[in-house]
Design an enzyme around this catalytic site. Structure first.
Site, PDB file in Angstrom:
ATOM      1  N   CYS A 175       1.233  -1.685  -8.256  1.00 47.77           N
ATOM      2  CA  CYS A 175       2.100  -0.541  -8.486  1.00 47.77           C
ATOM      3  C   CYS A 175       1.763   0.571  -7.487  1.00 47.77           C
ATOM      4  O   CYS A 175       0.625   1.007  -7.420  1.00 47.77           O
ATOM      5  CB  CYS A 175       1.890  -0.063  -9.915  1.00 47.77           C
ATOM      6  SG  CYS A 175       2.707   1.479 -10.248  1.00 47.77           S
ATOM      7  N   CYS A 204       0.292   3.837  -9.448  1.00 49.78           N
ATOM      8  CA  CYS A 204      -1.042   3.938 -10.033  1.00 49.78           C
ATOM      9  C   CYS A 204      -2.021   2.887  -9.520  1.00 49.78           C
ATOM     10  O   CYS A 204      -3.203   2.944  -9.830  1.00 49.78           O
ATOM     11  CB  CYS A 204      -0.965   3.883 -11.556  1.00 49.78           C
ATOM     12  SG  CYS A 204      -0.498   2.258 -12.166  1.00 49.78           S
ATOM     13  N   CYS A 262       5.096  -2.003 -14.388  1.00 44.47           N
ATOM     14  CA  CYS A 262       3.685  -1.686 -14.465  1.00 44.47           C
ATOM     15  C   CYS A 262       3.361  -1.322 -15.915  1.00 44.47           C
ATOM     16  O   CYS A 262       3.951  -0.398 -16.467  1.00 44.47           O
ATOM     17  CB  CYS A 262       3.348  -0.529 -13.529  1.00 44.47           C
ATOM     18  SG  CYS A 262       1.643   0.027 -13.697  1.00 44.47           S
ATOM     19  N   ASP A 277      -0.113 -12.412  17.019  1.00 41.84           N
ATOM     20  CA  ASP A 277      -1.092 -12.966  16.087  1.00 41.84           C
ATOM     21  C   ASP A 277      -0.417 -14.052  15.260  1.00 41.84           C
ATOM     22  O   ASP A 277       0.533 -13.786  14.541  1.00 41.84           O
ATOM     23  CB  ASP A 277      -1.580 -11.829  15.182  1.00 41.84           C
ATOM     24  CG  ASP A 277      -2.655 -12.282  14.234  1.00 41.84           C
ATOM     25  OD1 ASP A 277      -3.030 -13.461  14.260  1.00 41.84           O
ATOM     26  OD2 ASP A 277      -3.134 -11.426  13.459  1.00 41.84           O
TER      27      ASP A 277
END
Lengths: 464, 258
Positions: free
Chosen positions: A214, A217, A236, A368
């Site tokens: 999330c 948070c 969440c 890469d």
């Protein structure tokens, strides 16, 4: 109009002619020259387009979404001015504008033209400043070419800043199933249209999934459905952040193998049944994105429906060619999430037995190549397929497969692309399908090789 | 048949920036080909770390935000356990962000400092967003052999007296672009900036880790050689690619200098 603007357009057009005479595509040079002479030329030219500009950005799906929107716009008899696939930096946009403008800076049929530009993720802030768009579409944010874009979070930050500079009356079209994009939307006060999928998802997250925490948070999201990468229905449990309810939603999906989908599309003010001739769940997202953008531009629903039906796959994203009685299916894949989807498309063909993977590490591919270790070959590689690997980093792909599915035996390594194509074709019989999954520059090389080898008579140039 | 090995993947979901899990896949597969059983355990933030029967600990890289979460998590009990296990000879491989967290601290450009677990005597600084990142193909010398990989890091790492560099840079930046050092080593714990993934293209280093782990657990290690033709061809191709990069850079520089 100032002499300098006129000079910039003139020199840009001449550079384009010179480039084409020299055998180039002329897709960026004209814009580069014109901007060198007149740095704010793009702002000037877009101010001459009364219908305004739409920008499409995101890690995956920029080109296809733009093309889908272009067919919808054409159905309304708009004439979209758009940049060539891959030329999605400012100079590519400038090129598109310069090549369509008259020397005096006017456009033919100014009331019918619309600007429709796909924009590189890192270029978006500048593109917003210079084109003052009416609509901005963001398809998704996946890890892609960290060597070029840096980390995902800093990219999201710069977008967040740029969205605040959108002009009055602009609309943002965001993929609500992407938690990172939805999070950007939460913090902005301009109108937003979210789009998303309402269907059954996979049970587990792919290894390529990022952004599964999330952004508010930092706790792990709970997913009730995962569609691909980190796209899905998430919430969440700690702070309550959740997927926004989408105003544009695709549901009742019926998959017809590599032929595409029939689905329903819910839009503000009504729904419709859509036939989409593009396979892969990511194309359902692209169709929903294009429909949402069209809705934001106020386009009537029946045009959206027609446009989506008429659309064909964008340049090399997914292309079927006929070569000596065999079918070649070309699926571009430039990052792990896209590659997983490409493998799922191959897997949806139960007869799929011939696979050619072409891995390059040029700047446009990402230098890469370690991302191939995040592709879920372990679960997605079709069983019993004969596999040839090619490209500048063919050996890297070969060991990836060696460590993924030891039982299938080593893939044939043919670094030279022609040899790889010969070798693949040799193993097929009439009526077989060959699936080629190349990275971006490898895709260009495959197309060129097929023409040079005489398998395809006409030069495979991008339409438009 | 030799007894098994336990590989612990620390933060597989949090710290897997670019294909880092390929290293674990490689260790498992090289065990399997030799008839050595292996078990992979995953430990994420907030989960208990038990190192009692672990033979190899692996940790990948992450973005700043993820790295911050890992750093906070390791500041607790995990850090102490890890230090003790390394003193006891635990084989550890940490890549990029994971490597930085094995040091004393990482000071990012604009975020607060992250404390490391001080397994390695190294410190990492970011000189600000104006300085360019160290990005590109790397070739380094390690015990008479080459190591190849791709580096992409903003932080510059400096070694203290207790750590010795893992390898010497031949092409690329390595720890800080100045002292030619790449990675760091203390006892059997290794940190490096190389991904690619690192171990599949450096099978000699993968086997070095396996050997250390087997010796620690069983007192001896006899690793059957494997058919590594493909791995070493890929290794060679990566060296050639890095040389190609350097040739172009040199050409461009000499052209600029006129």
């Amino acid at each position: 109009m100032k002499a300098k603007q006129r000079l910039a357009i003139l020199c840009g057009k001449m550079a384009g002619m010179a480039s084409r005479l020299a055998g180039g595509g002329g897709t960026t040079l004209p814009g580069w020259v014109a901007q060198a002479i007149h740095p704010s030329l793009v702002s000037y030219l877009v101010s001459r387009i009364p219908q305004g500009v739409t920008l499409v950005t995101g890690t995956n799906g920029k080109t296809t979404t733009s093309r889908l929107l272009a067919t919808i716009l054409s159905d309304v008899h708009f004439i979209p001015i758009y940049n060539r696939a891959g030329s999605n930096l400012m100079r590519g946009i400038a090129t598109a504008l310069v090549s369509q403008a008259h020397l005096d800076g006017h456009f033919r049929q100014p009331n019918q033209i619309v600007g429709l530009f796909e924009v590189d993720e890192a270029t978006l802030p500048r593109a917003i400043r210079e084109t003052q768009p009416k609509v901005v579409v963001a398809t998704n944010l996946f890890r892609d070419q960290l060597d070029r874009y840096g980390e995902l979070d800093s990219l999201a930050q710069s977008w967040s800043q740029a969205f605040k500079e959108l002009p009055q009356g602009a609309t943002l079209v965001l993929n609500g199933d992407d938690p990172l994009l939805a999070h950007l939307g939460h913090r902005i006060s301009i109108p937003i249209i979210y789009y998303g999928l309402e269907t059954e998802g996979m049970g587990t997250l792919e290894h390529a999934a990022d952004s599964i925490r999330c952004p508010t948070c930092g706790n792990d999201f709970q997913y009730s459905a995962i569609f691909y990468g980190h796209l899905g229905h998430y919430c969440c449990r700690v702070c309550g952040t959740a997927r926004p309810l989408p105003q544009v939603r695709a549901f009742h999906l019926c998959r017809h193998g590599i032929q595409g989908y029939t689905m329903e599309l819910g839009l503000p003010g009504g729904g419709m049944v859509v036939e989409l001739g593009l396979p892969g769940l990511y194309n359902v997202y692209n169709a929903a994105a294009a429909a949402a953008a069209a809705a934001a531009l106020g386009i009537p629903h029946h045009h959206i429906q027609n446009g989506l039906k008429k659309a064909t796959a964008a340049f090399g994203r997914l292309e079927t060619l006929s070569v000596q009685g065999r079918r070649i299916c070309l699926i571009l894949a430039k990052n792990p999430v896209g590659f997983n989807e490409a493998l799922r498309i191959v897997d949806s063909d139960k007869e799929a037995r011939h696979l050619l993977l072409v891995l390059n590490d040029r700047i446009a591919d990402g230098r890469d190549v370690s991302w191939i270790w995040d592709v879920d070959f372990e679960t997605l590689l079709p069983h019993g397929a004969s596999i040839v690997v090619s490209g500048l980093r063919a050996e890297d792909m070969a060991i990836r497969l060696k460590y993924a599915v030891p039982e299938i035996g080593l893939p044939r390594v043919k670094k030279n692309l022609r040899e790889a194509l010969y070798s693949t074709l040799e193993a097929t019989s009439l009526g077989d399908t060959i699936y080629i999954i190349p990275t971006y520059t490898a895709m260009l090389e495959v197309r060129a090789a097929l023409v040079n080898m005489g398998y395809v008579s006409h030069p495979l140039m991008e339409e438009g | 048949m030799m007894g098994g090995l336990v590989i612990l993947h620390l933060y597989p979901r949090l710290m897997n920036l670019y294909g880092d899990r390929g290293n674990v896949l490689c260790l498992v597969e090289r065990c399997r080909r030799r008839g050595i059983a292996s078990e992979v355990r995953a430990v994420e933030v907030g989960q208990r770390l038990d190192l009692t029967d672990v033979d190899i600990l692996f940790m990948g890289g992450g973005q700043d935000k993820e790295q911050q979460l890992a750093a906070q998590d390791m500041e607790g009990e995990k850090g102490g356990l890890l230090r003790a296990a390394v003193e006891d000879g635990l084989a550890v491989l940490a890549i990029c962000g994971g490597y930085q967290l094995l040091g004393h601290y990482y000071r990012p450009a604009s975020r607060p400092e992250m404390k490391g677990v001080s397994v390695l005597d190294v410190t990492t600084l970011h000189k600000g967003s104006q300085t360019s990142r160290c990005i590109g193909n790397v070739v380094a010398q390690w015990e008479g052999k080459t190591l190849v990989g791709f580096e992409n890091h903003g932080g510059l790492t400096y070694l203290g007296p207790e750590a010795k560099p893992l390898a010497r840079v031949v092409i690329g930046y390595g720890n800080n672009g100045q002292d030619k050092g790449e990675g760091a080593q203390y006892l059997n714990a290794f940190g490096t900036y190389l991904h690619g993934s690192f171990l599949p293209k450096n099978p000699h280093f993968a086997d070095h880790l396996l050997r250390l782990a087997l010796e620690r657990r069983y007192g001896h290690a006899s690793l059957e050689p494997l058919d590594d033709d493909l791995e070493m061809t890929a290794h060679g191709a990566a060296v050639a690619r890095a040389r190609g990069d350097r040739r172009w850079t040199n050409r461009a520089l000499s052209w600029l200098k006129g």
